[in-house]
Design a protein around this motif. Structure first.
Motif, PDB file in Angstrom:
ATOM      1  N   ALA A 131       0.801  -1.221   0.000  1.00  0.00           N
ATOM      2  CA  ALA A 131       0.000   0.000   0.000  1.00  0.00           C
ATOM      3  C   ALA A 131       0.829   1.264   0.000  1.00  0.00           C
ATOM      4  O   ALA A 131       0.336   2.325  -0.319  1.00  0.00           O
ATOM      5  CB  ALA A 131      -0.931   0.004   1.209  1.00  0.00           C
ATOM      6  N   ASN A 181       1.958  -2.795   6.289  1.00  0.00           N
ATOM      7  CA  ASN A 181       1.739  -1.366   6.585  1.00  0.00           C
ATOM      8  C   ASN A 181       0.506  -1.194   7.440  1.00  0.00           C
ATOM      9  O   ASN A 181      -0.353  -0.365   7.153  1.00  0.00           O
ATOM     10  CB  ASN A 181       1.569  -0.557   5.288  1.00  0.00           C
ATOM     11  CG  ASN A 181       2.900  -0.309   4.597  1.00  0.00           C
ATOM     12  OD1 ASN A 181       3.803   0.272   5.181  1.00  0.00           O
ATOM     13  ND2 ASN A 181       3.024  -0.771   3.369  1.00  0.00           N
ATOM     14  N   GLU A 228     -10.429  -5.882  15.797  1.00  0.00           N
ATOM     15  CA  GLU A 228     -11.321  -5.092  16.647  1.00  0.00           C
ATOM     16  C   GLU A 228     -11.106  -3.607  16.441  1.00  0.00           C
ATOM     17  O   GLU A 228     -12.040  -2.817  16.493  1.00  0.00           O
ATOM     18  CB  GLU A 228     -11.077  -5.434  18.124  1.00  0.00           C
ATOM     19  CG  GLU A 228     -11.824  -6.665  18.572  1.00  0.00           C
ATOM     20  CD  GLU A 228     -11.680  -6.910  20.062  1.00  0.00           C
ATOM     21  OE1 GLU A 228     -10.924  -6.183  20.726  1.00  0.00           O
ATOM     22  OE2 GLU A 228     -12.340  -7.841  20.544  1.00  0.00           O
ATOM     23  N   ASP A 229      -9.854  -3.210  16.226  1.00  0.00           N
ATOM     24  CA  ASP A 229      -9.522  -1.786  16.137  1.00  0.00           C
ATOM     25  C   ASP A 229      -9.712  -1.219  14.737  1.00  0.00           C
ATOM     26  O   ASP A 229      -9.358  -0.075  14.483  1.00  0.00           O
ATOM     27  CB  ASP A 229      -8.051  -1.578  16.547  1.00  0.00           C
ATOM     28  CG  ASP A 229      -7.881  -1.687  18.051  1.00  0.00           C
ATOM     29  OD1 ASP A 229      -8.909  -1.731  18.756  1.00  0.00           O
ATOM     30  OD2 ASP A 229      -6.729  -1.737  18.511  1.00  0.00           O
ATOM     31  N   LYS A 230     -10.211  -2.027  13.823  1.00  0.00           N
ATOM     32  CA  LYS A 230     -10.245  -1.602  12.427  1.00  0.00           C
ATOM     33  C   LYS A 230     -11.087  -0.343  12.224  1.00  0.00           C
ATOM     34  O   LYS A 230     -12.149  -0.198  12.808  1.00  0.00           O
ATOM     35  CB  LYS A 230     -10.785  -2.744  11.582  1.00  0.00           C
ATOM     36  CG  LYS A 230     -10.234  -2.787  10.221  1.00  0.00           C
ATOM     37  CD  LYS A 230     -10.178  -4.180   9.654  1.00  0.00           C
ATOM     38  CE  LYS A 230     -11.503  -4.867   9.576  1.00  0.00           C
ATOM     39  NZ  LYS A 230     -11.408  -6.154   8.908  1.00  0.00           N
ATOM     40  N   SER A 231     -10.602   0.559  11.384  1.00  0.00           N
ATOM     41  CA  SER A 231     -11.261   1.862  11.262  1.00  0.00           C
ATOM     42  C   SER A 231     -12.603   1.763  10.540  1.00  0.00           C
ATOM     43  O   SER A 231     -13.463   2.608  10.731  1.00  0.00           O
ATOM     44  CB  SER A 231     -10.358   2.837  10.528  1.00  0.00           C
ATOM     45  OG  SER A 231     -10.231   2.449   9.186  1.00  0.00           O
ATOM     46  N   ASN A 232     -12.793   0.742   9.717  1.00  0.00           N
ATOM     47  CA  ASN A 232     -14.072   0.692   9.015  1.00  0.00           C
ATOM     48  C   ASN A 232     -15.163   0.009   9.833  1.00  0.00           C
ATOM     49  O   ASN A 232     -16.278  -0.181   9.358  1.00  0.00           O
ATOM     50  CB  ASN A 232     -13.920   0.032   7.637  1.00  0.00           C
ATOM     51  CG  ASN A 232     -13.537  -1.436   7.739  1.00  0.00           C
ATOM     52  OD1 ASN A 232     -13.524  -2.010   8.819  1.00  0.00           O
ATOM     53  ND2 ASN A 232     -13.227  -2.017   6.599  1.00  0.00           N
ATOM     54  N   GLY A 233     -14.825  -0.366  11.074  1.00  0.00           N
ATOM     55  CA  GLY A 233     -15.852  -0.921  11.949  1.00  0.00           C
ATOM     56  C   GLY A 233     -16.368  -2.275  11.511  1.00  0.00           C
ATOM     57  O   GLY A 233     -17.492  -2.639  11.830  1.00  0.00           O
ATOM     58  N   LEU A 234     -15.564  -3.024  10.756  1.00  0.00           N
ATOM     59  CA  LEU A 234     -15.990  -4.346  10.298  1.00  0.00           C
ATOM     60  C   LEU A 234     -14.971  -5.386  10.761  1.00  0.00           C
ATOM     61  O   LEU A 234     -14.178  -5.898   9.972  1.00  0.00           O
ATOM     62  CB  LEU A 234     -16.109  -4.362   8.773  1.00  0.00           C
ATOM     63  CG  LEU A 234     -17.187  -3.474   8.159  1.00  0.00           C
ATOM     64  CD1 LEU A 234     -17.000  -3.385   6.645  1.00  0.00           C
ATOM     65  CD2 LEU A 234     -18.580  -4.010   8.474  1.00  0.00           C
ATOM     66  N   ASN A 269     -19.866  -7.321   4.996  1.00  0.00           N
ATOM     67  CA  ASN A 269     -19.560  -6.571   3.785  1.00  0.00           C
ATOM     68  C   ASN A 269     -18.589  -7.354   2.915  1.00  0.00           C
ATOM     69  O   ASN A 269     -17.624  -7.923   3.402  1.00  0.00           O
ATOM     70  CB  ASN A 269     -18.909  -5.228   4.168  1.00  0.00           C
ATOM     71  CG  ASN A 269     -18.708  -4.344   2.963  1.00  0.00           C
ATOM     72  OD1 ASN A 269     -19.598  -4.201   2.139  1.00  0.00           O
ATOM     73  ND2 ASN A 269     -17.531  -3.754   2.845  1.00  0.00           N
ATOM     74  N   ILE A 270     -18.886  -7.423   1.628  1.00  0.00           N
ATOM     75  CA  ILE A 270     -17.914  -7.960   0.677  1.00  0.00           C
ATOM     76  C   ILE A 270     -17.038  -6.776   0.289  1.00  0.00           C
ATOM     77  O   ILE A 270     -17.471  -5.873  -0.423  1.00  0.00           O
ATOM     78  CB  ILE A 270     -18.609  -8.549  -0.564  1.00  0.00           C
ATOM     79  CG1 ILE A 270     -19.562  -9.684  -0.164  1.00  0.00           C
ATOM     80  CG2 ILE A 270     -17.578  -9.032  -1.566  1.00  0.00           C
ATOM     81  CD1 ILE A 270     -18.900 -10.911   0.387  1.00  0.00           C
TER      82      ILE A 270
END
Lengths: 438, 986
Positions: free
Chosen positions: B210, B405, B502-508, B575-576
């Motif tokens: 990325a 990253n 759990e900490d993912k910014s997209n809340g998924l 979510n896909i």
């Protein structure tokens, strides 16, 4: 050869050999397909897969690509926000201290994606006659497309500003870099051309648009968007009467919702994109944070600040910078993000009137807007009008990509707060080094 | 010997001169080992001066009939034995041919030179190396490419990481491309098989591609790994274009020709091989011991954490995270079973394999099972078919290593920022959160899945039809069809309760990835071969054929995010997030014509060409011509050599020239739209790559010159080769003006030159009944220079992250493998990946029933970019930061590069085997004839390494298999393995 076979005694084995040969002949037919085949993955640009709808959707989708990098850069330049990426020091070093690497992805990726959309738009315009549309429908497509080209060029002009821009990109080889002024003039002309085409465009578009464009999804309605963008361009050219003229044809309306406008749309549909600006404010750490000055300079009770900033329980630090301000301009990962909206147009009307000396008219717009956010009235004077207007723009259009451009227009980049020794304010992005024509 | 004369008339093929004195001579008998009397099936019995020959069958028996002569000289040859010759008048029955062992006598070995032709090694005009089954699998190896290390001159093998299940780069004669396919062509039993490398998709989680480099870094495996090394009879390597020209536009990286075992007529033989082993890390780096002061230097938060766990005297409970993460001693079990045999008309070889090989990281490992059936059947005296089927299933669990990253989600990167006073070990099944990285790597290891499952079927079918056979000529028609299908499935699962999920910014939270690739390779070849031997002993072999090859692959990735606990299917995800399908289709057609002429036994000449067209080329209908010509002279066969014959019993000079190609990647000729989607409406947006409708293959033209010889009656043999390759039309990616709307296009825009020396020496100094010693030395060096570059100098794809971090940089006039970096603000050359030389020393010593093998592999020089310490220095966890050297390296971060460039030279004990073999007669007596052989061996691989390289292993590549680039970023550490093997034959 034949007598060689006959010199052996004929037997079952020979016919077996023939059977095997036939099997292989069959196999040969299966194996040897055509060597001349089309791209198995994607439709050819020259081919006939494209339609108006597909190319329009491609443009709508393409304008979003790398827009987040653009927004991060201009918001960091304008000291509206920080982006704390532990794996990449460029966000806290290069963007705040310079110099900007003219081959780096921060400039090259947003720049080239805008031109990719323009290439797509030009493909649409070239192919348009082959789609056998009615004249009015053709005109509507041309009007929408030219407006989008102008919008994309304008974004690159705001990025590179006095370094210029490339406007002649319809052909195989791009033309030379021209000045910012020539660029803005070209964009203004393109918007006017598109406006005329939209006016001749019949009652409906011959294509569907996404939810972000749904409010202005007819040629007549989109013509108002076109005029809104034109007003922005004229403001960038300090042509104040031109701003007012353009706004006359736009959707500016103090009594309408300030959110009225067109937007980048996002969805969870497979293959679609999520809003990259959104962050989960409950996570232990986030990357997109408000600059502390946005809190220090906010008026007490300004609902704009309260709506757009989430005060975090913990301070996040990187590289000597700290903030506890989460940015909530995107409320979810499918929230739309504004391209142009009523609030900006109201403020453009105020700005034009201030610059034309019509302080009373401007004051009505400014106070009307402030009332919406629970703030008291202000009195505009020659001395404070520009300051007040820039203050309103700062909070009304927070982290939507305007602050840095506005301060640059008024030569006030020097007033931005610097956090660390060695920090500076970048005034414009360089033209990417890979531009052969620069 | 008389110098044979060349008669043009002899080229007239089908005019067989009838012999007037009509009589047939029939010779029958059997071939046996002169020492122990064991029968020798597989020996070649030929009538000298004719094209007639046969191969000894069950019990070494043979019958040879030569028509229309009164007497005949028969020659019996067998690789590793002295040649036997005898003149027979009027025929013979029960002839007993006793062959004497001569381990270095390989002159009669037949070496494949094309689709349907081979030549005996004594006449070979190229340096072609061959290794046998014994050399491939004497020390167990996971994948067959790994067994090549140190066994050939000019062959550089690099393990990209220590992850189980492969990922090995094989380079023949240095660098021959920059952006093209970098691996040799693998041909098994005459058909091309896939050695493709498919990314697992872990990049979606690690986001390694990325930022600084958008090249995938998923630590992929390459598919030749699927082959069972125990099934292989021999491996032959055509290293350069002069030898490989007949394979045309796919062969510029050389060709690896693998022949699998076949059945032989006779009693059915059973063979069982059982191996038990252990695997452990080669070397650990060590741990930094923190003090309160050094903990606070890491940061306020780390310092406070230290205070909360340290004792009053500053001591603390140091967790050895290397031991926790890489300390697993993996158990290895491998079972190989084979049966072979058959009658005069039908022979079979069947085998089965089961391998279970645990990695040095818990929950990683490699399992493989499969079977093979090789059948030969003779329908008539003139029609033979051979059919082979091989099925393999392999499962590898590869963990999550290499670059990333995401703030520390791969094991290695997370450990670099985790000080060893933080205890991340689970308490009652609860994994503590890591305050200093995005993940608790122990939790990630214990809950995640990164599994690659491959199911593969390789089949080949060969149909041989002898259209004509007389004493002086034969005409053979041959059809070879090959089919290689595999399905690779990558399942990656990161449950929702992992720290970074759990900490993912997209809340998924929770990620599941399913990657599926179906790959179909088909080959179909038609060949016609004509042999003619003139009365003067000059033989002509004319061959021609046509080839059809197709590769068709279909790769799909689906990523679902937002998982319920325990769910893995992407359709249960909220979510896909990502779907991708990529098809690859390549169709090639070719033809070849080749003429080989052997004058007596002393002069050999070959010339021919291959024409190739491919759908990958801009002009898919154009045939590109790849010519070759080569010749050799055995000076030792001439009278003037007689004085030297006692010293040099064999001496040959050879010269070869040829050309091969490297095709553009599929699809670079197309200008296409990318599809884009908004709220489920499909859209088209111009793609980033502009197609080049004029793209052509890269070409590589090689001149090879060499001498081969044998000293003192094969006491020693040697081989010296110089080669020079001119590689032209190199495919470059030209960056386009971004305002054109495109990013890049592929062009033919560069040239380079690679040359090198190879020297091989084999010694057989002791050749006694009870004591034997054979030793082989392989030395080689190469150098590659970029001679022309039509695009601006650039960093190789996957060649680095930033100038100050060291980059493999391509520029005109410089070495293709140079490493540049920043020193005093200047971007300068700081190293080169190409070693100064490589040298391996392989030994076999036998004393009575005991034997010892050892293979030492020495690579001198050749730099590696080590970025592992860069990351641990940033977090101040590197073991040596309390030494002046460590501190100096840390302080240089970001300003200079030289501290990151390390000498990647090594001396490795690649293989070691101590074996005890029960003598044949004792086996038969002890087991009442139920066993034919019994062997016990203790073996080890990579047991000992001596290197100046400071990290895990100088054999490393963060970017997987590439033509250029050795970069280390927190890899899966390399392992050593040792085994007890038992082999029994029935």
């Amino acid at each position: 050869m034949e007598n060689v076979f006959q010199s052996e005694k004929p037997s079952l084995r020979w016919s077996l050999g023939r059977v095997v040969l036939c099997l292989f002949a069959a196999l040969l037919l299966i194996t040897c397909g055509e060597q001349d085949f089309a791209d198995p993955n994607n439709p050819s640009i020259e081919g006939d897969a494209a339609s108006v709808q597909a190319l329009v959707t491609g443009i709508e989708s393409g304008i979003r690509i790398e827009f987040d990098i653009y927004l991060q850069c201009v918001s960091i330049f304008g000291r509206e926000a920080y982006f704390f990426e532990t794996a990449d020091p460029r966000y806290t070093q290069e963007l705040l201290q310079g110099p900007i690497d003219d081959g780096g992805f921060l400039v090259t990726r947003p720049w080239r994606e805008r031109y990719r959309v323009i290439r797509n738009a030009n493909v649409l315009l070239e192919k348009l006659p082959s789609f056998s549309l009615a004249a009015a429908d053709q005109s509507a497509v041309q009007g929408w497309t030219n407006t989008m080209i102008a919008f994309q060029l304008l974004q690159n002009i705001t990025f590179t500003d006095s370094n210029g821009v490339i406007i002649d990109v319809a052909g195989e080889t791009p033309g030379p870099v021209v000045s910012r002024e020539q660029g803005l003039e070209f964009v203004a002309g393109l918007l006017d051309q598109g406006f005329g085409q939209l006016q001749a465009g019949g009652a409906t578009f011959p294509f569907r648009v996404s939810s972000g464009f749904a409010e202005y999804n007819s040629p007549a309605a989109f013509a108002q968007v076109n005029r809104g963008l034109k007003a922005r361009v004229e403001a960038y050219r300090s042509n104040w009467q031109g701003v007012l003229d353009a706004l006359g044809g736009s959707f500016v309306d103090l009594s309408a919702p300030m959110s009225s406008g067109v937007y980048y749309s996002y969805s969870q549909a497979p293959g679609d994109e999520l809003n990259p600006i959104f962050e989960n404010q409950n996570a232990g750490t986030i990357r997109w944070l408000g600059h502390p000055s946005i809190e220090a300079d906010a008026e007490a009770g300004d609902q704009r600040f309260e709506q757009k900033i989430f005060k975090r329980a913990n301070v996040i630090s990187l590289d000597g910078l700290s903030s506890d301000l989460g940015i909530t301009t995107a409320t979810s990962n499918v929230a739309p993000f504004p391209i142009v909206r009523n609030e900006e147009l109201v403020l453009l009307r105020a700005e034009a009137n201030i610059n034309l000396g019509n302080l009373d008219t401007a004051q009505a717009d400014v106070n009307g807007l402030r009332a919406l956010y629970g703030l008291g009235e202000v009195t505009l004077t020659d001395a404070n009008a520009i300051d007040q207007m820039l203050h309103e723009r700062r909070y009304s259009l927070y982290a939507e990509g305007h602050r840095w451009v506005d301060l640059r227009r008024y030569n006030r980049l020097g007033t931005l707060p610097l956090d660390r020794d060695g920090d500076t304010v970048i005034t414009q992005m360089p033209i990417p080094s890979s531009e052969v024509g620069q | 010997m008389r110098l044979p004369s060349f008669k043009l008339a002899a080229v007239v093929f089908l005019l067989a001169t009838p012999y007037l004195l009509a009589q047939n001579v029939t010779v029958s008998g059997h071939v046996e080992d002169a020492k122990d009397g064991g029968s020798l099936p597989g020996a070649t019995i030929a009538a000298v001066g004719t094209t007639i020959s046969t191969v000894s069958g069950e019990g070494g028996k043979f019958t040879l009939t030569v028509p229309n002569v009164n007497e005949v000289t028969i020659r019996v040859t067998f690789v590793g034995y002295k040649t036997f010759e005898d003149k027979i008048s009027g025929g013979a029955t029960n002839l007993v041919v006793k062959l004497e062992v001569d381990p270095l006598n390989l002159s009669e070995e037949m070496v494949v030179t094309g689709f349907s032709t081979s030549v005996k090694r004594a006449n070979l005009a190229n340096s072609v190396s061959t290794i046998s089954q014994e050399e491939i699998s004497r020390v167990p190896v996971q994948t067959v490419d790994g067994a090549l290390s140190g066994k050939f001159t000019g062959v550089t093998v690099r393990e990209n990481s220590g992850a189980p299940g492969g990922g090995i780069s094989v380079k023949l004669r240095g660098v021959s491309t920059i952006n093209g396919a970098s691996q040799p062509l693998y041909v098994i039993d005459g058909v091309i098989v896939s050695n493709t490398e498919i990314q697992s998709g872990s990049n979606f989680v690690s986001e390694a591609g990325a930022a600084g480099s958008n090249t995938p870094q998923d630590n992929p495996t390459n598919r030749i790994a699927d082959l069972n090394p125990d099934d292989i009879e021999s491996i032959e390597i055509l290293k350069g274009p002069s030898a490989a020209a007949i394979y045309g536009s796919k062969a510029s990286n050389g060709v690896v020709i693998i022949t699998t075992k076949r059945g032989q007529a006779g009693e059915t033989r059973y063979n069982l091989n059982v191996k038990f082993g252990r695997r452990e890390i080669v070397n650990k780096l060590g741990q930094r011991v923190f003090t309160r002061e050094t903990a606070y230097e890491m940061g306020e938060a780390q310092g406070q954490f230290f205070d909360s766990v340290a004792n009053a005297d500053g001591s603390y409970n140091l967790i050895d995270y290397e031991e926790e993460m890489y300390g697993n001693v993996g158990a290895i079990q491998e079972y190989n079973f084979s049966a072979s045999g058959g009658g005069d008309n039908t022979q079979f070889y069947i085998s089965g394999l089961s391998l279970d090989d645990e990695g040095i990281i818990e929950r990683t490992g490699y399992r493989k099972s499969g079977f093979r059936v090789n059948l030969d059947h003779r329908f008539s005296p003139t029609i033979r078919v051979a059919a082979n089927v091989n099925f393999i299933k392999s499962i590898s669990d590869r963990g999550l290593t290499n670059n990333e990253n995401r703030g520390g989600v791969t094991f290695g990167v997370a450990l670099t920022s985790t000080p060893n006073f933080v205890d991340l070990r689970p308490v009652n099944g609860i994994y503590p959160r890591n305050p200093f990285a995005a993940s608790n790597p122990l939790e990630t290891r214990d809950k995640m899945t990164n599994r690659e499952t491959v199911q593969r079927t390789i089949g080949s079918f060969k149909f041989d039809w002898e259209l004509l056979s007389t004493a002086t000529q034969t005409l053979d028609f041959n059809i070879t069809a090959g089919y290689d299908f595999f399905s690779q499935e990558n399942n990656l699962l990161f449950p929702a309760d992992l720290q970074f999920e759990e900490d993912k910014s997209n809340g998924l939270p929770g990620t599941t990835l399913e990657g599926t690739t179906d790959s179909d390779n088909t080959n179909l070849y038609f060949n016609l071969t004509h042999s003619y031997i003139s009365s003067s002993g000059t033989s002509f072999k004319t061959a021609g054929g046509i080839q059809f090859e197709e590769q068709d692959a279909n790769r799909r990735y689906v990523v679902g995010e937002g998982l319920f606990q325990g769910q893995t299917n992407f359709d249960t995800a909220a979510n896909i997030s990502f779907v991708e399908q990529q098809k690859t289709l390549q169709r090639d057609r070719g033809f070849f014509v080749q003429e080989e002429i052997t004058f007596g036994d002393s002069i050999y000449f070959v010339a021919g060409f291959r024409g190739d067209s491919s759908s990958n080329n801009g002009d898919d209908g154009k045939f590109y011509i790849f010519p070759k010509a080569a010749g050799s002279v055995r000076l030792s066969e001439y009278d003037f050599w007689s004085g030297l014959k006692d010293t040099f019993n064999e001496f040959k000079v050879r010269l070869a020239w040829g050309r091969t190609g490297n095709l553009p990647r599929p699809g670079v000729k197309f200008s296409s739209f990318a599809t884009s989607n908004i709220e489920s409406n499909g859209g088209l947006l111009v793609g980033v790559t502009r197609g080049n409708p004029n793209i052509e293959p890269e070409t590589s033209t090689e001149l090879e010159i060499g001498i081969d010889g044998a000293l003192f009656d094969n006491w020693a043999t040697f081989e010296l080769t110089y080669f020079n390759q001119d590689i032209d039309d190199l495919i470059m990616l030209r960056e386009l003006s971004p305002s054109s709307g495109f990013q890049e296009e592929a062009i033919n825009g560069g040239a380079m030159e690679t040359d090198g020396w190879e020297f091989g020496l084999a010694l057989n100094p002791i050749r006694k009944e009870d004591l034997e010693w054979t030793a082989r030395l392989n030395y080689y060096k190469t150098e590659s220079i970029i001679t022309r570059l039509d695009v601006p100098a650039f960093t190789v794809d996957g060649g680095g992250f930033a100038p100050v971090l060291g980059e493999f940089f391509i520029e005109e006039g410089a070495s293709a493998t140079q490493i540049k970096g920043v020193e005093n603000g200047e971007f300068i050359v700081l190293g080169d990946e190409t070693p100064d030389f490589q040298l391996s020393w392989d030994n076999y010593v036998r004393w009575k029933e005991w034997s010892l093998n050892w293979l030492l592999d020495w690579k001198e020089g050749g730099e590696v970019v080590n970025l592992t310490f860069l990351l641990s220095d940033l977090s101040r966890t590197t073991f040596d930061l309390d030494t002046p050297e460590g501190e100096a390296r840390r302080a240089a971060f970001g300003t200079t590069t030289s501290q990151l460039i390390e000498d990647g030279g090594y001396l490795k004990l690649r293989e070691l085997r101590l074996q005890w073999e029960m003598p044949g007669n004792r086996v038969r007596d002890t087991f009442n004839g139920r066993l034919t052989h019994l062997r016990f061996a203790l073996t080890g691989r990579n047991l000992w390494v001596d290197t100046d390289y400071t990290s895990y292993d100088p054999e490393v590549s963060n970017f997987g298999t590439r033509s250029i680039g050795s970069i280390e970023v927190t890899p899966f550490p390399s392992s050593k393995s040792y085994y007890l093997s038992i082999s029994a034959g029935m």
